[in-house]
Design a protein around this motif. Structure first.
Motif, PDB file in Angstrom:
ATOM      1  N   UNK A 148       0.796  -1.213   0.000  1.00  0.00           N
ATOM      2  CA  UNK A 148       0.000   0.000   0.000  1.00  0.00           C
ATOM      3  C   UNK A 148       0.827   1.260   0.000  1.00  0.00           C
ATOM      4  N   UNK A 149       0.143   2.415  -0.031  1.00  0.00           N
ATOM      5  CA  UNK A 149       0.837   3.690  -0.227  1.00  0.00           C
ATOM      6  C   UNK A 149       1.437   4.306   1.037  1.00  0.00           C
ATOM      7  N   UNK A 150       1.091   3.818   2.227  1.00  0.00           N
ATOM      8  CA  UNK A 150       1.580   4.437   3.445  1.00  0.00           C
ATOM      9  C   UNK A 150       3.092   4.276   3.576  1.00  0.00           C
ATOM     10  N   UNK A 151       3.726   5.313   4.120  1.00  0.00           N
ATOM     11  CA  UNK A 151       5.179   5.312   4.255  1.00  0.00           C
ATOM     12  C   UNK A 151       5.601   4.694   5.582  1.00  0.00           C
ATOM     13  N   UNK A 152       6.801   4.138   5.600  1.00  0.00           N
ATOM     14  CA  UNK A 152       7.385   3.646   6.843  1.00  0.00           C
ATOM     15  C   UNK A 152       7.711   4.826   7.751  1.00  0.00           C
ATOM     16  N   UNK A 153       7.541   4.640   9.066  1.00  0.00           N
ATOM     17  CA  UNK A 153       7.751   5.718  10.025  1.00  0.00           C
ATOM     18  C   UNK A 153       8.463   5.193  11.263  1.00  0.00           C
ATOM     19  N   UNK A 154       9.237   6.051  11.941  1.00  0.00           N
ATOM     20  CA  UNK A 154       9.838   5.627  13.209  1.00  0.00           C
ATOM     21  C   UNK A 154       8.765   5.481  14.281  1.00  0.00           C
ATOM     22  N   UNK A 155       8.744   4.361  14.944  1.00  0.00           N
ATOM     23  CA  UNK A 155       7.770   4.105  16.002  1.00  0.00           C
ATOM     24  C   UNK A 155       8.327   4.483  17.362  1.00  0.00           C
ATOM     25  N   UNK A 156       9.615   4.238  17.565  1.00  0.00           N
ATOM     26  CA  UNK A 156      10.287   4.604  18.809  1.00  0.00           C
ATOM     27  C   UNK A 156      11.678   5.100  18.467  1.00  0.00           C
ATOM     28  N   UNK A 157      11.846   6.424  18.561  1.00  0.00           N
ATOM     29  CA  UNK A 157      13.136   7.062  18.273  1.00  0.00           C
ATOM     30  C   UNK A 157      13.595   7.748  19.548  1.00  0.00           C
ATOM     31  N   UNK A 158      14.740   7.348  20.057  1.00  0.00           N
ATOM     32  CA  UNK A 158      15.241   7.896  21.312  1.00  0.00           C
ATOM     33  C   UNK A 158      16.762   7.838  21.309  1.00  0.00           C
ATOM     34  N   UNK A 159      17.424   8.500  22.264  1.00  0.00           N
ATOM     35  CA  UNK A 159      18.887   8.413  22.337  1.00  0.00           C
ATOM     36  C   UNK A 159      19.397   7.019  22.669  1.00  0.00           C
TER      37      UNK A 159
END
Length: 245
Positions: A148-159
């Motif tokens: 499908x057309x949805x883009x991949x995204x960060x779900x948990x981004x932290x140091x």
């Protein structure tokens, strides 16, 4: 290095397996029929490839043949596909292939700046949990739509370094995510709620003395993980609305 498999039942019984010792890495068990996908070194080229196994069959099946390395296999819930990381595109991206080998591997997602590794597929087969590891970073958890057309995204981004994520199964399927994080100075196991493609701010620490590679039991009632001494630990999980005990 040569290694062997040990497969134990929930009662602790060691199951006999027909496979000889080899250079095995990153095994993944399917949810339906206990098939196994594993990374194995090709003795001729030295490359890593994906093989599949069945406990009742001594003959493994090689799934990947292309040049380069293929590893970190993950089964789709219906066992139709095996997802894996490959360097076919010049950098480490996520690909998949039909488990019966009837079609060529297809690209699923290439991160623009990071190596990325699949860890789990949602029960409906639509979402992939993955770990993205850019240069100089310890790892973030990404949510990758399979089609499908949805883009991949960060779900948990932290140091901190966040890895090894898995959706909850059973009656709580897809409502929770377990993962490894070193935010407290060493790897520990945490659980968060998952809703509308996002994680809750609230989290529950599962391990107390270190932990990595968490996996839910098939019915979602327990989490199993490796502690700092490479021993399997098991924690019972009790759900209470939007919290766990």
């Amino acid at each position: 290095a040569s290694s062997t498999f040990q497969w134990k039942s929930l009662a602790g019984t060691l199951l006999e397996l027909p496979w000889k010792a080899d250079d095995y890495l990153t095994p993944a068990i399917s949810r339906k029929s206990e098939k196994l996908a594993v990374t194995r070194v090709d003795p001729g080229s030295g490359n890593y490839d994906i093989w599949t196994y069945s406990p009742k069959d001594p003959r493994p099946t090689r799934l990947t043949y292309q040049s380069g390395n293929d590893y970190y296999p993950v089964w789709s819930p219906d066992e139709k596909f095996v997802y894996f990381t490959a360097d076919q595109a010049g950098r480490l991206g996520i690909f998949r292939r039909l488990a019966d080998g009837s079609a060529e591997p297809e690209k699923v997602f290439l991160h623009p700046t990071a190596a990325i590794f699949p860890h789990d597929v949602s029960a409906d087969g639509k979402l992939l949990l993955a770990a993205a590891v850019p240069a100089g970073d310890r790892g973030d958890i990404w949510l990758v739509p399979v089609d499908g057309p949805k883009a991949a995204t960060p779900l948990l981004h932290s140091p901190s370094g966040d890895m090894h994520a898995q959706f909850s199964p059973g009656q709580q399927a897809g409502k929770w995510i377990v993962y490894t994080s070193d935010e407290m100075g060493q790897d520990q196991i945490f659980v968060r709620r998952f809703q509308e493609n996002a994680l809750s701010n609230e989290k529950w620490q599962i391990s107390t003395a270190g932990g990595r590679w968490p996996r839910w039991r098939g019915d979602g009632s327990k989490i199993v993980y490796l502690n700092n001494e490479d021993r399997f630990m098991e924690v019972e999980i009790r759900f209470n609305g939007n919290s766990i005990q």
